[in-house]
Design a protein around this motif. Structure first.
Motif, PDB file in Angstrom:
ATOM      1  N   LEU A   1       0.823  -1.202   0.000  1.00 25.56           N
ATOM      2  CA  LEU A   1       0.000   0.000   0.000  1.00 25.56           C
ATOM      3  C   LEU A   1       0.866   1.266   0.000  1.00 25.56           C
ATOM      4  CD1 LEU A   1      -2.797  -1.081   2.508  1.00 25.56           C
ATOM      5  CD2 LEU A   1      -2.957  -0.912   0.027  1.00 25.56           C
ATOM      6  N   PHE A   2       2.031   1.187   0.630  1.00 25.83           N
ATOM      7  CA  PHE A   2       2.960   2.318   0.619  1.00 25.83           C
ATOM      8  C   PHE A   2       3.359   2.657  -0.819  1.00 25.83           C
ATOM      9  CE2 PHE A   2       7.391   3.857   0.587  1.00 25.83           C
ATOM     10  CZ  PHE A   2       7.248   5.021   1.341  1.00 25.83           C
ATOM     11  N   LYS A   3       3.595   1.635  -1.617  1.00 22.94           N
ATOM     12  CA  LYS A   3       3.922   1.865  -3.029  1.00 22.94           C
ATOM     13  C   LYS A   3       2.738   2.492  -3.757  1.00 22.94           C
ATOM     14  CE  LYS A   3       3.896  -1.684  -5.698  1.00 22.94           C
ATOM     15  NZ  LYS A   3       4.257  -2.984  -6.335  1.00 22.94           N
ATOM     16  N   GLU A   4       1.526   2.032  -3.453  1.00 17.78           N
ATOM     17  CA  GLU A   4       0.338   2.550  -4.124  1.00 17.78           C
ATOM     18  C   GLU A   4       0.077   4.018  -3.771  1.00 17.78           C
ATOM     19  OE1 GLU A   4      -1.688   0.702  -6.350  1.00 17.78           O
ATOM     20  OE2 GLU A   4       0.117  -0.542  -6.241  1.00 17.78           O
ATOM     21  N   TYR A   5       0.415   4.388  -2.521  1.00 18.13           N
ATOM     22  CA  TYR A   5       0.167   5.770  -2.074  1.00 18.13           C
ATOM     23  C   TYR A   5       1.465   6.570  -1.996  1.00 18.13           C
ATOM     24  CZ  TYR A   5      -4.564   4.364  -0.688  1.00 18.13           C
ATOM     25  OH  TYR A   5      -5.863   3.921  -0.682  1.00 18.13           O
ATOM     26  N   ASN A   6       2.497   6.119  -2.675  1.00 18.78           N
ATOM     27  CA  ASN A   6       3.835   6.691  -2.526  1.00 18.78           C
ATOM     28  C   ASN A   6       3.879   8.191  -2.812  1.00 18.78           C
ATOM     29  OD1 ASN A   6       6.631   6.487  -1.976  1.00 18.78           O
ATOM     30  ND2 ASN A   6       7.064   6.450  -4.165  1.00 18.78           N
ATOM     31  N   LYS A   7       3.180   8.612  -3.860  1.00 12.99           N
ATOM     32  CA  LYS A   7       3.205  10.032  -4.227  1.00 12.99           C
ATOM     33  C   LYS A   7       2.633  10.908  -3.112  1.00 12.99           C
ATOM     34  CE  LYS A   7       3.035   9.418  -9.253  1.00 12.99           C
ATOM     35  NZ  LYS A   7       2.279   9.712 -10.499  1.00 12.99           N
ATOM     36  N   ASN A   8       1.549  10.435  -2.482  1.00  8.26           N
ATOM     37  CA  ASN A   8       0.935  11.217  -1.404  1.00  8.26           C
ATOM     38  C   ASN A   8       1.792  11.215  -0.139  1.00  8.26           C
ATOM     39  OD1 ASN A   8      -1.354  11.753  -2.980  1.00  8.26           O
ATOM     40  ND2 ASN A   8      -2.343   9.842  -2.359  1.00  8.26           N
ATOM     41  N   LEU A   9       2.578  10.155   0.047  1.00  5.06           N
ATOM     42  CA  LEU A   9       3.381  10.029   1.264  1.00  5.06           C
ATOM     43  C   LEU A   9       4.750  10.694   1.142  1.00  5.06           C
ATOM     44  CD1 LEU A   9       2.573   6.301   2.139  1.00  5.06           C
ATOM     45  CD2 LEU A   9       1.727   8.335   3.325  1.00  5.06           C
ATOM     46  N   GLU A  10       5.121  11.105  -0.066  1.00  3.12           N
ATOM     47  CA  GLU A  10       6.436  11.701  -0.270  1.00  3.12           C
ATOM     48  C   GLU A  10       6.610  12.998   0.523  1.00  3.12           C
ATOM     49  OE1 GLU A  10       9.442  11.177  -1.795  1.00  3.12           O
ATOM     50  OE2 GLU A  10       8.732   9.109  -1.844  1.00  3.12           O
ATOM     51  N   ARG A  11       5.512  13.658   0.856  1.00  4.64           N
ATOM     52  CA  ARG A  11       5.641  14.916   1.600  1.00  4.64           C
ATOM     53  C   ARG A  11       6.157  14.693   3.022  1.00  4.64           C
ATOM     54  NH1 ARG A  11      -0.022  14.250   1.172  1.00  4.64           N
ATOM     55  NH2 ARG A  11      -1.113  13.937   3.168  1.00  4.64           N
ATOM     56  N   PHE A  12       6.125  13.421   3.479  1.00  2.46           N
ATOM     57  CA  PHE A  12       6.669  13.105   4.801  1.00  2.46           C
ATOM     58  C   PHE A  12       8.120  12.656   4.727  1.00  2.46           C
ATOM     59  CE2 PHE A  12       2.067  12.187   5.109  1.00  2.46           C
ATOM     60  CZ  PHE A  12       1.742  13.104   6.103  1.00  2.46           C
ATOM     61  N   ASN A  13       8.667  12.681   3.524  1.00  5.07           N
ATOM     62  CA  ASN A  13      10.034  12.203   3.334  1.00  5.07           C
ATOM     63  C   ASN A  13      11.046  13.310   3.647  1.00  5.07           C
ATOM     64  OD1 ASN A  13      12.212  10.603   2.611  1.00  5.07           O
ATOM     65  ND2 ASN A  13      12.030  11.076   0.419  1.00  5.07           N
ATOM     66  N   HIS A  14      11.123  13.675   4.928  1.00  7.22           N
ATOM     67  CA  HIS A  14      12.079  14.698   5.341  1.00  7.22           C
ATOM     68  C   HIS A  14      12.631  14.331   6.718  1.00  7.22           C
ATOM     69  CE1 HIS A  14       8.848  16.246   7.894  1.00  7.22           C
ATOM     70  NE2 HIS A  14       8.066  16.244   6.824  1.00  7.22           N
TER      71      HIS A  14
END
Length: 351
Positions: A189-202
């Motif tokens: 599911l992380f792969k499926e929602y990866n674009k939306n979760l990228e904003r937490f990649n900091h």
């Protein structure tokens, strides 16, 4: 392989180092911390690579996973069995049951029993197969992401209830698979929602997740007196277990996505199956034996268990390089591949 998947090899490499370090004789606090997330991390990374289109039917699933998981598992289990027979011949193991029991036990695959005294960390491979099989059915039945999430939750609850009420290991580690499928599905599911979760990649999110992981992992151990350990069916407090596991996974994912390309970690990640199979029952056993016989006197060199554990791990990485080369080049069938060209696909999708 595309650059966007480099972080997966790095993640597996780092995870494999943590597995080996966790199997070394290190202080309890460090071991307890590592165990809060290192096995869930592997299931998560494996789930990220799941592709429903590759398995249009159950027949195709079994055909592909027999080649990439079951046959490698049986191959390495047989090697572990031959090693076990050698040790038994020289009186280096205390085993009083029928010597054919471990050989049959590789098929039964029930961890923490007389059936699998020889196989060590290979329990993970049989568990991964059952985890993928469970997720195959969940993905087929669920169809939508929300339905898949709901089925993952139900399956995980059943697994946790069995763990708390019964706790007896089941053949092919299906009991752990019911719990680990939640992490496997989370990776998918992380792969499926990866674009939306990228904003937490900091880095701020990394620090926050790391704090949550440390606090909940420590609290779980203090309140229950149990160290999280899939092999020993130990989870402690279920809520704290999941909080520490997912926060640890999140922190590691952010960390490895910010890391530069690392050939050493990628090498270990690509060959994690071999390191998993050989490090504990063979290399670490030989190290311990040499220390007991005073051939290697680590205490005269260093006087701290953490340093000793790190040395065990790093030396193992180097010592197994010839084994990695020989298996990849001369016995590729042990890894479920027939050509060197297929190495990448097998490494990533099977482990």
């Amino acid at each position: 392989m595309s650059k966007r998947l480099d972080w997966l090899d790095i993640g597996k490499g780092l995870g494999m180092l943590l597995v080996m370090l966790g199997h070394a004789d290190i202080p309890t606090p460090l071991k307890t911390y590592i165990y809060t997330f290192h096995m869930p991390l592997f299931f998560f990374l494996s789930g990220y690579l799941y592709n429903k289109d590759k398995f249009p039917s159950l027949k195709v699933f079994f055909k592909k996973r027999t080649k990439t998981l079951i046959l490698p598992y049986l191959s390495f289990s047989f090697m572990a069995y031959l090693w076990f027979l050698l040790l038994n011949h020289f009186g280096l193991v205390n085993y009083k049951n029928n010597l054919l029991t471990p050989l049959l036990g590789s098929v039964i695959a029930e961890r923490k029993s007389i059936w699998t005294v020889h196989s060590g960390a290979l329990w993970f491979v049989s568990c991964l197969f059952c985890t993928e099989l469970l997720f195959y059915f969940i993905a087929k039945i669920g169809r939508t992401k929300k339905a898949i999430g709901s089925l993952l939750l139900v399956t995980s609850v059943v697994g946790c209830l069995y763990n708390k009420m019964v706790g007896q290991p089941l053949p092919w580690n299906i009991d752990v698979a019911m719990i680990s499928v939640g992490f496997y599905g989370a990776g998918y599911l992380f792969k499926e929602y990866n674009k939306n979760l990228e904003r937490f990649n900091h880095l701020k999110a990394l620090v926050l997740l790391l704090i949550v992981n440390l606090f909940t992992g420590y609290l779980n151990y203090v309140l229950t007196g149990e160290r999280v350990d899939f092999y020993n069916s130990s989870l402690g407090n279920i809520v704290l277990f999941y909080l520490s596991a997912f926060s640890g996974i999140g922190a590691l994912v952010i960390l490895i996505k910010h890391m530069k390309k690392n050939k050493v970690l990628q090498y270990i990640g690509k060959n994690s199956f071999i390191y998993l199979a050989f490090h504990q029952k063979i290399v670490f056993f030989v190290f311990s034996l040499l220390i007991q016989k005073s051939i290697f006197n680590f205490e005269s060199i260093i006087d701290h268990p953490i340093v000793e554990g790190v040395l065990f791990t790093l030396i193992t990485v180097v010592i197994l390089i010839p084994a990695v080369y020989i298996i990849n080049h001369y016995f590729p069938f042990m890894l479920g591949k027939t050509t060197r060209k297929s190495m990448r696909e097998v490494s990533l999708n099977a482990y």
